[in-house]
Design an enzyme around this catalytic site. Structure first.
Site, PDB file in Angstrom:
ATOM      1  N   GLU A   1       0.858  -1.242  -0.149  1.00 49.93           N
ATOM      2  CA  GLU A   1      -0.120   0.046   0.016  1.00 49.93           C
ATOM      3  C   GLU A   1       0.785   1.375  -0.106  1.00 49.93           C
ATOM      4  OE1 GLU A   1      -4.301  -0.852   1.763  1.00 49.93           O
ATOM      5  OE2 GLU A   1      -2.720  -1.063   3.409  1.00 49.93           O
TER       6      GLU A   1
ATOM      7  N   GLU B   1     -11.895  18.428  36.852  1.00 49.95           N
ATOM      8  CA  GLU B   1     -13.118  19.230  36.786  1.00 49.95           C
ATOM      9  C   GLU B   1     -12.699  20.870  37.224  1.00 49.95           C
ATOM     10  OE1 GLU B   1     -16.972  16.712  38.070  1.00 49.95           O
ATOM     11  OE2 GLU B   1     -15.515  17.167  39.610  1.00 49.95           O
TER      12      GLU B   1
END
Length: 518
Positions: A78, A318
């Site tokens: 490829e 957070e």
């Protein structure tokens, strides 16, 4: 007969003996494969586009050369050799240097860019001879072929191509080399490969997946079969950073030592409630609604460790670093000073910035680099957003298992959706993984909102069963007496119970006598 390296046996010898394996040194793969890939055989690595098949094939060769000094051949159908070399550099692998040293050879069988039509019958004889010549010239023991699907896409006669690929696989087996063949599949959970490739390379099959779970993609690897030998079953998560990193959670063993040494939580009353503090190698989970004081407990836990000369590591998902430092400062905790002294490290990141497996890899890398005695994650529930319960549970197992292996005390927080009361400790059923659970919640008493804390569970130790009032002051956390004469606090419906005044006065008098005797 072809001369084989000393550590390899001929195919006929292998058939009458136990199947030998060669380590791939791909992190985690040798654990789930019980030692690596079967020696002298071909393994099919199948997956959809972008799952990491080419990377797996390149890493297999690169590790063989750099760790075991085993030359390798890479056959590409490829990508061009230049692209393969360039892509490998992003992982820190200098393939050109290995080529110059004569340890790696890239055989270019990629399609003609001019798109010329092929006349006559399809035949791989010339390519097979080139591969065979390269194996003998470089004394290669490992071969990677990427990808056989490209061959099928170039030629219409699928049955003829299958026959030629089978010839190639058979010749490689005769030469005694250990081979990886990559192939494409259409669906993540459909047939093993397109064009029936698995029919001729059926000894060993490894499947790579990149599945969209919730809002995030999750990479997994599954060994479908390794003929004649054992391996672990099921899917295992992996990440791609400095190569493929697999997390073999099922291979983790419960063999770590258990310590009787106690460490302080940073809150004297909480230590007393826990029978003298947390165990050194335990995992603590503080769970409760937002604002109940979980981050404060984490901050005190980390500060106390640093004050004792221990290193501490905080992963915050957070709040920002500035916000954490400001909030800690309001409780008399100077995070910035602890960081300057090299005792504390804070890592802040949005949960959505990476997949769970990537976060796990970062956590493990930071722990290995900083070598802390205490680790905190605030909060686990933030990481659970947008992922399946199974993926989240595997993440927690990975973190807790690694922390216990390193004999680290872990303190994690979990935010529950329920504001009042509690139906379950966590939504993802991770409570069984932890050693100690601190339950924090709001309670309404006489028209006022109060906080409550309870040592819900503590393995291997006595602990206070009472539900105590938990107050946050400018000095930090303060734990007071139990909510006496009330029941139904945990369920969120506290009810005052009638008290026999005579009995209550006797209890108070006895308490006063005990204080005087002290």
């Amino acid at each position: 007969m072809t001369n084989l390296p000393e550590h390899q046996s001929s195919p006929t010898e292998q058939s009458s003996a136990e199947v030998k394996k060669i380590p791939t040194m791909i992190e985690g793969f040798d654990d789930i494969s019980h030692g690596g890939l079967p020696q002298g055989r071909t393994t099919l690595v199948s997956g959809t586009s972008g799952t990491g098949k080419t990377l797996f094939a390149v890493q297999f060769l690169y590790n063989g050369i750099t760790i075991f000094n085993e030359p390798g051949i890479f056959v590409t159908f490829e990508e061009s050799p230049q692209d393969i070399i360039k892509n490998a550099l992003s992982f820190g692998w200098n393939l050109q240097s290995l080529i110059d040293q004569g340890k790696l050879f890239i055989l270019d069988a990629s399609p003609d860019p001019d798109g010329q039509e092929v006349a006559g019958d399809f035949d791989l004889s010339a390519l097979i001879e080139r591969i065979q010549y390269a194996i003998r010239k470089y004394k290669a023991t490992r071969v990677s072929i990427d990808s056989v699907t490209a061959v099928f896409q170039q030629y219409d006669a699928a049955s003829v191509v299958r026959r030629e690929i089978f010839r190639l696989a058979f010749r490689l087996k005769q030469l005694g080399v250990t081979t990886i063949m990559t192939t494409e599949r259409v669906d993540e959970y459909g047939p093993v490969a397109r064009f029936g490739v698995e029919e001729f390379v059926s000894d060993n099959v490894v499947i790579l997946r990149n599945v969209l779970e919730g809002e995030r993609r999750r990479r997994t690897v599954e060994i479908l079969k390794l003929r004649g030998t054992t391996h672990m079953k099921g899917e295992y998560p992996f990440t791609i950073n400095n190569g493929i990193n697999i997390f073999p959670l099922g291979a983790m063993r419960l063999t770590q030592r258990s310590s009787n040494v106690r460490v302080s939580s940073g809150v004297k009353t909480l230590d007393e409630m826990c029978g003298g503090g947390f165990f050194k190698d335990s995992i603590i989970l503080a769970t409760g609604a937002t604002g109940t004081g979980k981050t404060l407990l984490v901050s005190k836990f980390l500060e106390t460790g640093c004050q004792q000369g221990e290193r501490a590591l905080l992963f915050a998902y957070e709040e920002s670093r500035a916000q954490l430092s400001r909030n800690a400062s309001s409780w008399g905790i100077d995070f910035e000073e602890l960081e300057r002294r090299g005792l504390l490290r804070i890592i802040c990141a949005y949960p959505e910035s990476a997949g769970l497996e990537d976060h796990l890899q970062i956590i493990k890398s930071e722990i290995a680099d900083f070598k802390p005695s205490r680790v905190a994650i605030d909060s686990l529930s933030a990481l659970a957003r947008g992922v399946s319960n199974n993926a989240f549970r595997q993440f927690v197992i990975g973190v807790t298992g690694f922390a216990k292996q390193e004999e680290i005390t872990g303190f994690f927080t979990n935010t529950t959706d329920q504001f009042m009361g509690s139906n379950s400790i966590t939504e993802s059923h991770i409570s069984t993984i932890t050693d100690t659970i601190l339950l924090l919640q709001y309670v309404e008493i006489r028209g006022e909102m109060s906080r409550a804390i309870n040592v819900f569970k503590m393995r291997g130790s006595w602990h206070d069963k009472g539900i105590r009032e938990y107050v946050i002051t400018e000095k930090g956390a303060e734990i007071r007496d139990s909510f006496r004469n009330f029941e139904g606090i945990i369920s969120g419906t506290p009810t005052r119970i009638s008290v026999d005044e005579k009995t209550e006065l006797a209890r108070i008098a006895k308490g006063m006598q005990d204080l005087e005797s002290e």
